[in-house]
Motif scaffolding. Structure first.
Motif, PDB file in Angstrom:
ATOM      1  N   ALA A   1       5.320  10.207   8.721  1.00  0.00           N
ATOM      2  CA  ALA A   1       4.120   9.668   8.716  1.00  0.00           C
ATOM      3  C   ALA A   1       4.085   7.906   9.024  1.00  0.00           C
ATOM      4  CB  ALA A   1       3.989   9.566   6.842  1.00  0.00           C
TER       5      ALA A   1
ATOM      6  N   LEU B   1       5.383   5.468   7.325  1.00  0.00           N
ATOM      7  CA  LEU B   1       5.327   4.381   6.151  1.00  0.00           C
ATOM      8  C   LEU B   1       6.266   3.428   6.384  1.00  0.00           C
ATOM      9  CD1 LEU B   1       4.727   7.062   3.446  1.00  0.00           C
ATOM     10  CD2 LEU B   1       2.978   5.735   4.176  1.00  0.00           C
ATOM     11  N   ASP B   2       6.013   2.373   5.686  1.00  0.00           N
ATOM     12  CA  ASP B   2       7.039   1.173   5.845  1.00  0.00           C
ATOM     13  C   ASP B   2       8.160   1.513   4.898  1.00  0.00           C
ATOM     14  OD1 ASP B   2       8.504  -1.124   5.400  1.00  0.00           O
ATOM     15  OD2 ASP B   2       6.615  -2.440   5.614  1.00  0.00           O
TER      16      ASP B   2
ATOM     17  N   LEU C   1       8.009  12.180   5.539  1.00  0.00           N
ATOM     18  CA  LEU C   1       7.845  10.657   5.454  1.00  0.00           C
ATOM     19  C   LEU C   1       8.061   9.736   6.585  1.00  0.00           C
ATOM     20  CD1 LEU C   1       9.293  10.128   1.699  1.00  0.00           C
ATOM     21  CD2 LEU C   1       6.744  10.056   2.432  1.00  0.00           C
TER      22      LEU C   1
ATOM     23  N   ARG D   1       2.999  11.365 -10.319  1.00  0.00           N
ATOM     24  CA  ARG D   1       2.228  12.518 -10.389  1.00  0.00           C
ATOM     25  C   ARG D   1       3.294  13.762 -10.229  1.00  0.00           C
ATOM     26  NH1 ARG D   1      -3.079  12.357  -6.655  1.00  0.00           N
ATOM     27  NH2 ARG D   1      -3.607  10.729  -8.428  1.00  0.00           N
TER      28      ARG D   1
ATOM     29  N   LEU E   1       1.183   4.135  -2.946  1.00  0.00           N
ATOM     30  CA  LEU E   1       1.191   5.499  -2.549  1.00  0.00           C
ATOM     31  C   LEU E   1       2.325   6.441  -2.898  1.00  0.00           C
ATOM     32  CD1 LEU E   1      -0.884   7.381  -1.072  1.00  0.00           C
ATOM     33  CD2 LEU E   1       0.459   6.879   0.946  1.00  0.00           C
ATOM     34  N   ILE E   2       3.543   5.764  -2.681  1.00  0.00           N
ATOM     35  CA  ILE E   2       4.611   6.740  -3.043  1.00  0.00           C
ATOM     36  C   ILE E   2       5.062   6.648  -4.696  1.00  0.00           C
ATOM     37  CG2 ILE E   2       7.206   6.403  -2.932  1.00  0.00           C
ATOM     38  CD1 ILE E   2       5.877   7.519  -0.263  1.00  0.00           C
TER      39      ILE E   2
ATOM     40  N   ARG F   1       0.928  -1.256   0.026  1.00  0.00           N
ATOM     41  CA  ARG F   1       0.094   0.004  -0.155  1.00  0.00           C
ATOM     42  C   ARG F   1       0.687   1.361  -0.103  1.00  0.00           C
ATOM     43  NH1 ARG F   1      -0.697   3.752   3.662  1.00  0.00           N
ATOM     44  NH2 ARG F   1      -2.734   4.974   3.778  1.00  0.00           N
ATOM     45  N   ASP F   2       1.874   1.073   0.757  1.00  0.00           N
ATOM     46  CA  ASP F   2       2.840   2.456   1.041  1.00  0.00           C
ATOM     47  C   ASP F   2       3.631   2.539  -0.327  1.00  0.00           C
ATOM     48  OD1 ASP F   2       1.903   2.543   3.593  1.00  0.00           O
ATOM     49  OD2 ASP F   2       3.733   1.825   4.551  1.00  0.00           O
TER      50      ASP F   2
ATOM     51  N   LYS G   1       2.660   6.375  -6.849  1.00  0.00           N
ATOM     52  CA  LYS G   1       1.803   7.248  -7.653  1.00  0.00           C
ATOM     53  C   LYS G   1       2.211   8.639  -7.555  1.00  0.00           C
ATOM     54  CE  LYS G   1      -2.508   7.242  -5.951  1.00  0.00           C
ATOM     55  NZ  LYS G   1      -3.650   6.485  -5.628  1.00  0.00           N
ATOM     56  N   LYS G   2       2.579   9.063  -6.134  1.00  0.00           N
ATOM     57  CA  LYS G   2       2.969  10.406  -5.930  1.00  0.00           C
ATOM     58  C   LYS G   2       4.080  10.845  -6.945  1.00  0.00           C
ATOM     59  CE  LYS G   2       5.848  11.044  -3.080  1.00  0.00           C
ATOM     60  NZ  LYS G   2       7.433  11.383  -3.113  1.00  0.00           N
TER      61      LYS G   2
END
Lengths: 229, 238
Positions: free
Chosen positions: A95, A97-98, A92, A14, A7-8, A3-4, A10-11
Motif C-alpha cells: 500500500a 503507507l509510511d 501494508l 475496529r 488509518l491504522i 494520516r496513515d 482506527k483499523k
C-alpha cells in the motif's frame, strides 16, 4: 504520516471492537490475577493479623504493573498477529503507507486498549486491596507514561520478532528484559502516588523520556523492521 | 536508472538479467532472464516450487534481488528505496487474501481503498459485479467462502488501479463465472495501458488470454512462447 497513523489505529481499534480479544479474554484474565494475588498474599500473612493487609497494600503497585505487563504482551502479540495472518503485512507494504505512520498507528491502538484495560484493572485492584490515594495527578501521569513506554517499546520488539517462526514465545523473551526498568520506575512512581512518598514525579519523568526515546526509535526503524520481517 | 519513473517507456516494463532471488538462503530464482513489454499479458507456468510466486514477489518489490539485475518500470529491485516506489505502481493479488478476518467486507474495502489511495467506487462496483452485494457487505470476512474472499481481494486489488498487475493463481477458488470475469478484467487492464503477469496452472484458460507464456522449472526459465493473436480471439468470444 499522521494520516496513515490514524488509518491504522482506527483499523486496529475496529478489529478489537469486533473480535473483543482484549476485553473478553485478557481483561477477565487480568481481573482473575488481581483476585488471586489478593487471596494468596492475604493467606500468607493471615497469622499476623492486621499486618497482612499492609503487606497487600505495599505490593499492590508491583502486582498491578506485573498484571499490566502480561496484558501488554498479549495485546502486542495480538496486534502483530492480525498483520501476520492472511499476508496483511505484505499488503501494508504494497500500500506504500509510511512505516513511521504504521508504527505510530499500531502503538497508539495498543496504548488506547491498554489504558482502558488498566483503568478497569487498577480500579478493581486498588479497591480490592484497600490502598489509599495520595496524588491523583501523579497516578494519572504515571499510568499514561508507563502505558506509552510499554506500547512504544513493545511495538518495536514485536516487529523484531515478527519475522521469526517462534514469535509467540520470542516476543515476551525480548520485551520483558527491556521492560524491567519501566516496571521498576512505574512501581516506584505508583507507590509515591498512592502512599505520598517523595520522588514520584522524577520516576514519572523518566518514564516519559523512555517512551519518547522508543517512539523515536520505532519511527526511525520500523521501515527496516517491516522489510526484514 | 535507479529511482527514475520510466512508466512511459513502452518497451521495458520488466527487465531481468541473470536474476537471483533467495528464500531463506535457497535460490528460488537462479539466473532468470526475462523481458516484459507494456501491454503484454504474461502467463507464468511450471510445477510447484518452480519460482512463479517468487518471481511475482520480486516484481512486486516485496523481495530483494540477490544478484544479477532486475528492473521494473526502471526501479532497481535490489534497492530498498526503489522497491518502496515500485510498490506504489505494482499491484499483487497473492495466494493470501490480504484481508482482515475480523472486519466486514465493507470495512476491509474502505480500509484498503484508503490505504492504497484507490478508488472505493471501483471496488464497490467490482463486488457487485461478482455477486458480493449489500447482503454480504456487513459479513465478517472470516464467514465468507474461499471463493468469496478471493472476489473481495480482487475488488480491492482492482480499486488501486496498478500499472503492473501481478496475480498469483487468479482463477483459484472461483466458479466459472468468476473465472470469466477475471479474464475480462485482465483484458480490460491491458486496454487501459497496464501490463499483466499472472501465474496459473490452468493452461487452457491462460493460453486463451496470454500474449506470452513463460515456463519456469527449478527457478529458471525453461521455455518462452509468444502468442500474438490471443487477446483478439478472446475479445471476439467475450
Amino acid at each position: 504520516m499522521f494520516r496513515d497513523a490514524w488509518l491504522i489505529a482506527k483499523k486496529d481499534i475496529r478489529i478489537e471492537l469486533s473480535s473483543k480479544v482484549i476485553f473478553a479474554q485478557v481483561l477477565p484474565f487480568s481481573l482473575l490475577f488481581v483476585v488471586l494475588a489478593g487471596m494468596v498474599v492475604t493467606t500468607d500473612f493471615v497469622t499476623k493479623g492486621a499486618e497482612s493487609r499492609n503487606v497487600l497494600e505495599q505490593v499492590a503497585p508491583a502486582v498491578f504493573w506485573i498484571i499490566a505487563t502480561f496484558a501488554a504482551i498479549m495485546a502486542l502479540g495480538r496486534s502483530q498477529a492480525v498483520e501476520s495472518s492472511n499476508g496483511n503485512l505484505d499488503a501494508l507494504r504494497m500500500a506504500g503507507l509510511d512505516p513511521a505512520g504504521i508504527f505510530l498507528g499500531k502503538a497508539a491502538a495498543v496504548f488506547i486498549q491498554l489504558l482502558a484495560l488498566e483503568l478497569i484493572v487498577g480500579f478493581a485492584a486498588f479497591t480490592l486491596y484497600g490502598v489509599p490515594l495520595a496524588s491523583v495527578g501523579l497516578l494519572a501521569a504515571t499510568v499514561l507514561a508507563t502505558t506509552l513506554a510499554v506500547a512504544s517499546s513493545g511495538m518495536v520488539y514485536a516487529a523484531v520478532a515478527a519475522g521469526t517462526t517462534t514469535r509467540e514465545t520470542f516476543v515476551p523473551l525480548l520485551i520483558l528484559p527491556v521492560l524491567l526498568p519501566v516496571l521498576l520506575a512505574a512501581t516506584r512512581a505508583t507507590e509515591s502516588a498512592l502512599f505520598g512518598v517523595s520522588g514520584g514525579w522524577n520516576w514519572s519523568a523518566a518514564l516519559f523520556l523512555f517512551s519518547l526515546l522508543y517512539v523515536g526509535i520505532g519511527m526511525l526503524t520500523f521501515d527496516v523492521l517491516m522489510e526484514e520481517s | 536508472m535507479s529511482s527514475q519513473d520510466s512508466t512511459n517507456d513502452k518497451t521495458d516494463v520488466v527487465e531481468l538479467q541473470n536474476a537471483v532471488a533467495l528464500i531463506n538462503r535457497f535460490p528460488a530464482l537462479s539466473g532468470v532472464d526475462l523481458r516484459f513489454e507494456a501491454g503484454e499479458i504474461c502467463h507464468l507456468c511450471g510445477p510447484n516450487g518452480a519460482g512463479k510466486t517468487t518471481l511475482l514477489r520480486l516484481l512486486a518489490g516485496l523481495l530483494p534481488l540477490h544478484s544479477g539485475s532486475a528492473t521494473v518500470f526502471g526501479y532497481d529491485t535490489s534497492s530498498r528505496f526503489d522497491r518502496r516506489h515500485l510498490r506504489r505502481v505494482a499491484g499483487l493479488l497473492a495466494h493470501e487474501s490480504f484481508l482482515y478476518d475480523e472486519l466486514s467486507v465493507e470495512e476491509n474495502l474502505q480500509f484498503w481503498a484508503k490505504a492504497h489511495r484507490g478508488d472505493y467506487r471501483t471496488g464497490r462496483n467490482i463486488l457487485k459485479s461478482v455477486g458480493i452485494g449489500s447482503r454480504l457487505a456487513s459479513v465478517p470476512v472470516r464467514g465468507l467462502s474461499a471463493g468469496q474472499k478471493r472476489k473481495v481481494s480482487l475488488a480491492i486489488f482492482v480499486c488501486r488501479r496498478p500499472r503492473l498487475w501481478l496475480l498469483d493463481e487468479p482463477h483459484a477458488s472461483l466458479d466459472e463465472k468468476g473465472r470469466d470475469f477475471v479474464d475480462k478484467l485482465l483484458l480490460r487492464a491491458v486496454e487501459f495501458g497496464s501490463t499483466v503477469v499472472f501465474a496459473s496452472h490452468n493452461h487452457e484458460r491462460s493460453s486463451a488470454i496470454a500474449t506470452k507464456t513463460i515456463s519456469l522449472v527449478g527457478g529458471q526459465v525453461h521455455e518462452e512462447a509468444e502468442q500474438e493473436t490471443a487477446i483478439k480471439e478472446v475479445k471476439d468470444v467475450s
